[in-house]
Write a protein that holds these residues in place. Structure first.
Motif, PDB file in Angstrom:
ATOM      1  N   ILE A 201      -2.298 -18.271   1.592  1.00 19.97           N
ATOM      2  CA  ILE A 201      -1.170 -17.374   1.373  1.00 19.97           C
ATOM      3  C   ILE A 201      -1.365 -16.075   2.153  1.00 19.97           C
ATOM      4  N   THR A 202      -2.613 -15.633   2.302  1.00 20.07           N
ATOM      5  CA  THR A 202      -2.865 -14.388   3.033  1.00 20.07           C
ATOM      6  C   THR A 202      -2.493 -14.530   4.511  1.00 20.07           C
ATOM      7  N   THR A 203      -2.832 -15.658   5.132  1.00 23.23           N
ATOM      8  CA  THR A 203      -2.460 -15.862   6.533  1.00 23.23           C
ATOM      9  C   THR A 203      -0.959 -16.046   6.674  1.00 23.23           C
ATOM     10  N   LEU A 204      -0.351 -16.708   5.708  1.00 26.66           N
ATOM     11  CA  LEU A 204       1.106 -16.878   5.725  1.00 26.66           C
ATOM     12  C   LEU A 204       1.814 -15.528   5.651  1.00 26.66           C
ATOM     13  N   MET A 205       1.273 -14.639   4.808  1.00 22.94           N
ATOM     14  CA  MET A 205       1.851 -13.299   4.680  1.00 22.94           C
ATOM     15  C   MET A 205       1.745 -12.527   5.994  1.00 22.94           C
ATOM     16  N   ALA A 206       0.573 -12.596   6.634  1.00 26.32           N
ATOM     17  CA  ALA A 206       0.385 -11.884   7.902  1.00 26.32           C
ATOM     18  C   ALA A 206       1.266 -12.470   8.997  1.00 26.32           C
ATOM     19  N   TRP A 207       1.420 -13.785   8.991  1.00 26.45           N
ATOM     20  CA  TRP A 207       2.252 -14.465   9.986  1.00 26.45           C
ATOM     21  C   TRP A 207       3.717 -14.072   9.840  1.00 26.45           C
ATOM     22  N   THR A 208       4.214 -14.159   8.615  1.00 32.00           N
ATOM     23  CA  THR A 208       5.626 -13.831   8.386  1.00 32.00           C
ATOM     24  C   THR A 208       5.908 -12.347   8.581  1.00 32.00           C
ATOM     25  N   ALA A 209       4.863 -11.511   8.481  1.00 31.17           N
ATOM     26  CA  ALA A 209       5.039 -10.072   8.715  1.00 31.17           C
ATOM     27  C   ALA A 209       5.016  -9.734  10.199  1.00 31.17           C
ATOM     28  N   GLY A 210       4.823 -10.748  11.047  1.00 35.29           N
ATOM     29  CA  GLY A 210       4.846 -10.529  12.483  1.00 35.29           C
ATOM     30  C   GLY A 210       3.585  -9.930  13.058  1.00 35.29           C
ATOM     31  N   LYS A 211       2.447 -10.096  12.355  1.00 39.95           N
ATOM     32  CA  LYS A 211       1.193  -9.518  12.843  1.00 39.95           C
ATOM     33  C   LYS A 211       0.503 -10.411  13.867  1.00 39.95           C
ATOM     34  N   GLY A 212       1.029 -11.599  14.055  1.00 42.34           N
ATOM     35  CA  GLY A 212       0.473 -12.516  15.046  1.00 42.34           C
ATOM     36  C   GLY A 212       1.356 -13.740  15.160  1.00 42.34           C
ATOM     37  N   THR A 213       1.302 -14.416  16.300  1.00 41.56           N
ATOM     38  CA  THR A 213       2.065 -15.644  16.485  1.00 41.56           C
ATOM     39  C   THR A 213       1.285 -16.824  15.914  1.00 41.56           C
ATOM     40  N   PHE A 214       1.896 -17.987  15.906  1.00 41.27           N
ATOM     41  CA  PHE A 214       1.235 -19.188  15.409  1.00 41.27           C
ATOM     42  C   PHE A 214      -0.079 -19.413  16.150  1.00 41.27           C
ATOM     43  N   ALA A 215      -0.055 -19.305  17.475  1.00 45.04           N
ATOM     44  CA  ALA A 215      -1.250 -19.566  18.286  1.00 45.04           C
ATOM     45  C   ALA A 215      -2.328 -18.521  18.070  1.00 45.04           C
ATOM     46  N   ASP A 216      -1.939 -17.293  17.752  1.00 49.07           N
ATOM     47  CA  ASP A 216      -2.930 -16.223  17.561  1.00 49.07           C
ATOM     48  C   ASP A 216      -3.921 -16.570  16.452  1.00 49.07           C
ATOM     49  N   PHE A 217      -3.427 -17.187  15.377  1.00 45.03           N
ATOM     50  CA  PHE A 217      -4.302 -17.501  14.243  1.00 45.03           C
ATOM     51  C   PHE A 217      -5.290 -18.622  14.593  1.00 45.03           C
ATOM     52  N   LEU A 218      -4.895 -19.491  15.513  1.00 43.62           N
ATOM     53  CA  LEU A 218      -5.780 -20.598  15.882  1.00 43.62           C
ATOM     54  C   LEU A 218      -7.060 -20.099  16.553  1.00 43.62           C
ATOM     55  N   PHE A 219      -7.008 -18.895  17.138  1.00 39.17           N
ATOM     56  CA  PHE A 219      -8.196 -18.334  17.778  1.00 39.17           C
ATOM     57  C   PHE A 219      -9.268 -17.942  16.759  1.00 39.17           C
ATOM     58  N   LEU A 220      -8.932 -17.959  15.466  1.00 36.98           N
ATOM     59  CA  LEU A 220      -9.927 -17.656  14.436  1.00 36.98           C
ATOM     60  C   LEU A 220     -10.772 -18.873  14.070  1.00 36.98           C
ATOM     61  N   PHE A 221     -10.478 -20.019  14.680  1.00 31.57           N
ATOM     62  CA  PHE A 221     -11.209 -21.246  14.359  1.00 31.57           C
ATOM     63  C   PHE A 221     -12.719 -21.100  14.553  1.00 31.57           C
ATOM     64  N   PRO A 222     -13.202 -20.557  15.695  1.00 32.56           N
ATOM     65  CA  PRO A 222     -14.665 -20.432  15.853  1.00 32.56           C
ATOM     66  C   PRO A 222     -15.319 -19.603  14.750  1.00 32.56           C
ATOM     67  N   SER A 223     -14.715 -18.466  14.408  1.00 27.28           N
ATOM     68  CA  SER A 223     -15.287 -17.627  13.344  1.00 27.28           C
ATOM     69  C   SER A 223     -15.320 -18.368  12.019  1.00 27.28           C
ATOM     70  N   SER A 224     -14.245 -19.087  11.722  1.00 26.78           N
ATOM     71  CA  SER A 224     -14.137 -19.788  10.435  1.00 26.78           C
ATOM     72  C   SER A 224     -15.166 -20.897  10.309  1.00 26.78           C
ATOM     73  N   ILE A 225     -15.245 -21.759  11.311  1.00 27.84           N
ATOM     74  CA  ILE A 225     -16.106 -22.933  11.168  1.00 27.84           C
ATOM     75  C   ILE A 225     -17.587 -22.580  11.306  1.00 27.84           C
ATOM     76  N   ILE A 226     -17.936 -21.635  12.181  1.00 30.30           N
ATOM     77  CA  ILE A 226     -19.354 -21.292  12.341  1.00 30.30           C
ATOM     78  C   ILE A 226     -19.882 -20.604  11.083  1.00 30.30           C
ATOM     79  N   GLY A 227     -19.086 -19.680  10.526  1.00 30.92           N
ATOM     80  CA  GLY A 227     -19.493 -19.030   9.284  1.00 30.92           C
ATOM     81  C   GLY A 227     -19.634 -20.027   8.147  1.00 30.92           C
TER      82      GLY A 227
END
Length: 460
Positions: A201-227
Motif C-alpha cells: 500500500i505504501t508503494t501504491l500511495m507513492a505511485w498514485t501521488a506521482g512520486k515515480g513512474t511504474f518503471a521507477d519502482f522496478l529499480f528498487l529490485f536490487p536493494s529489496s532482494i539483496i537486503g
C-alpha cells in the motif's frame, strides 16, 4: 521518553489530516487533562500489545479498549466544556471511513484464504513440498522466495497470509522452524512489495501521488532482494536441516475440491480489481475487494446447487477468519485518530521535515518509525508533508517505509496478519529475538540504494 513517544505516535497519523477539514477550527487540547490522559492510555495500552506473550493477552483486547475509550473521553470532555460536538461527530465519521478501507480489505483477503484452506489448496501445496524430500531449511527458502516474488503481484499482506497458512500446515509444533520461517515470510513479503507499484500500500500511495513512474519502482529490485537475502541467510542458520516426517504409504495426496481452481482464479482477479479500483477508478482498494467477494458468493451458490450445501459454504469461511487481527487494526487506528484530534501529532511534525537531518537521514529514519507502528501511516505522513526531494529520495523513503516495517512484528500489515495466523508462536518476543538480522538486512538495502543511486546514478 516523551519525545520518543511523540515520534512513535506521529507515524500513526494515517493521513487523517487530509480528511479533517472543517469550517470550525479544531482546538489544541494537548496540554489539558484529556490530552495527557489519552497519551498515557495510549502508551500503557500499547505496552500490553507489545507484551502480548508475557501477559498471555490477545493484542486485540488492549488495542480495541484504548481505541474506543480515548474517543469516548474526548466526547465527554467536549460535552463538559461546551465545545462544538459536531467536530467530534465529524472526526469519528472520517475515522470510520479510514478504518473501513483496511478492515474490509483484510476481511475479503482472509475469507479467500479460509476458502482455499477448505478446498485443500494449502494441503496440496504442503504435500507437493514435503513429498519432494525437502528439509526444513529448504522449505524455509522455498516459502521465502515464493513470498518475495508473489508479493509484487498480489500484495504483501495477502502473500504473508497465504504463505503463513502453508507454513503452519507443513509443521505445527517445531518452533525452531516456524518462528524463523514466519519472520522470513514477513521480511520477504515486505521486501518483495517494495519494488512493485502495487506490491505494498505504501508503494501504491507513492505511485498514485506521482512520486515515480511504474518503471521507477522496478529499480528498487536490487536493494529489496539483496537486503532480503542477507536476512534470510542469517535466519536459515537456525533452521534445522532435517527432513520432516513423511510416510508416502500413509499420507495420501490431497485432492483439490471441485471449484478450487476457479476460486484461486477469482482470488487473483479480486486483487486485480482492488488495484484497478484504486488506480483507475479512484475508488478505495477495498471496493474492488468487496466486488471480488461478491463474485465468490455467486460462485459458491453455483457450487451449492451442483454439489450440495456441504461442499462449500462461504459463510463458514467467513466465520473462521482472524477477527482478532481485524479488531487490532480497528483499535490502533482509532486510538491514533483520537491522538491526532487532540493535537499531539502536530507537535511532532518536525520528525518528518527532511530539513532537520537532511533527506537521506530523515528517510532512513522513516524505516525505523514504520517499524514501531506501521508503514502505511508513515508513508501517508511523508506524502502529506510533501518535502522537496528528488526521485532518488522518494525511492529511498518508499524502500525504507516498505521494508522497515519488518523490524518489529506489528510494524507492518504483513506482520500483524502472520501473528494472527501463528497465534502464540509468532509473537513480539519471538520476533525480537531475531530482529538484529532484519536490521542488518535493512542497512544492506540502504547501502545498495546508495551505491546504485548516489554513486552509479542508476535509476534517476
Amino acid at each position: 521518553m516523551l519525545k520518543i513517544m511523540l515520534s512513535f505516535i506521529l507515524c500513526s497519523a494515517f493521513a487523517f489530516g487530509a480528511s479533517t477539514a472543517s469550517t470550525t477550527e479544531i482546538p489544541d487540547l494537548t496540554m489539558t487533562w484529556i490530552g495527557f490522559a489519552s497519551l498515557i492510555i495510549f502508551v500503557v495500552g500499547y505496552y500490553f500489545v507489545a507484551a502480548e506473550e508475557k501477559y498471555e493477552i490477545d493484542k486485540a483486547k488492549p488495542a480495541l479498549f484504548i481505541g474506543t475509550f480515548i474517543f469516548i473521553l474526548i466526547a465527554i470532555y467536549y460535552a463538559m466544556n461546551g465545545l462544538d460536538m459536531n467536530l467530534v461527530h465529524t472526526q469519528a465519521q472520517h475515522l470510520i471511513l479510514e478504518i473501513a478501507e483496511i478492515f474490509f480489505f483484510l476481511f475479503v483477503a482472509m475469507t479467500y484464504i479460509e476458502s482455499l484452506i477448505h478446498m485443500n489448496v494449502f494441503d496440496r501445496l504442503k504435500y507437493n513440498l514435503i513429498s519432494k524430500g525437502f528439509t526444513y531449511r529448504r522449505l524455509f527458502w522455498a516459502t521465502g522466495f515464493i513470498a518475495f516474488f508473489l508479493s509484487p503481484i498480489a500484495d504483501n499482506l495477502t502473500t504473508a497470509l497465504i504463505l503463513s497458512t502453508v507454513l503452519i500446515t507443513i509443521e505445527k509444533e517445531r518452533r525452531d522452524f516456524l518462528v524463523p520461517g514466519a519472520i522470513n515470510i514477513v521480511v520477504a513479503a515486505n521486501a518483495g512489495g517494495a519494488w512493485s507499484p502495487f506490491g505494498d500500500i505504501t508503494t501504491l500511495m507513492a505511485w498514485t501521488a506521482g512520486k515515480g513512474t511504474f518503471a521507477d519502482f522496478l529499480f528498487l529490485f536490487p536493494s529489496s532482494i539483496i537486503g532480503y537475502l542477507v536476512t534470510a541467510f542469517l535466519l536459515s542458520k537456525v533452521v534445522p536441516n532435517e527432513v520432516p516426517v513423511f510416510d508416502a504409504t500413509k499420507e495420501k495426496r490431497p485432492e483439490l475440491a471441485d471449484g478450487a481452481k476457479v476460486v484461486m482464479g477469482l482470488g487473483i482477479f479480486t486483487i486485480f480489481c482492488a488495484v484497478m479500483s484504486h488506480q483507475v477508478l479512484h475508488l478505495p482498494a477495498m471496493w474492488g475487494m468487496m466486488f471480488g467477494l461478491s463474485l465468490l458468493k455467486v460462485y459458491s451458490y453455483g457450487l451449492k446447487r451442483k454439489h450440495g450445501k456441504d461442499h462449500f459454504n462461504i459463510f463458514h469461511s467467513i466465520a473462521k477468519i482472524e477477527n482478532n487481527t481485524l479488531m487490532f487494526f480497528f483499535g490502533i487506528l482509532a486510538a491514533v485518530g483520537g491522538l491526532y484530534f487532540l493535537g499531539w501529532l502536530a507537535l511532532a511534525a518536525v520528525v518528518y521535515d527532511p530539513a532537520v537531518l537532511g533527506p537521506t537521514l530523515s528517510n532512513i529514519g522513516v524505516g525505523f518509525l514504520s517499524a514501531i507502528v506501521d508503514n502505511i501511516p508513515v508513508m501517508s505522513a511523508v506524502l502529506k508533508a510533501s518535502p522537496e526531494m528528488g526521485l532518488d529520495q522518494w525511492m529511498l523513503v518508499t524502500l525504507a517505509a516498505g521494508i522497515g516495517g519488518s523490524m518489529i512484528s506489528f510494524g507492518s500489515a504483513a506482520g500483524v496478519g502472520v501473528m494472527g495466523k501463528l497465534h502464540g508462536i509468532y509473537t513480539f518476543g519471538s520476533h525480537m529475538k531475531y530482529a538484529w538480522t532484519i536490521v542488518l538486512g535493512y542497512f544492506v538495502s540502504i547501502s545498495v540504494w546508495y551505491v546504485q543511486y548516489q554513486i552509479l546514478g542508476i535509476g534517476h
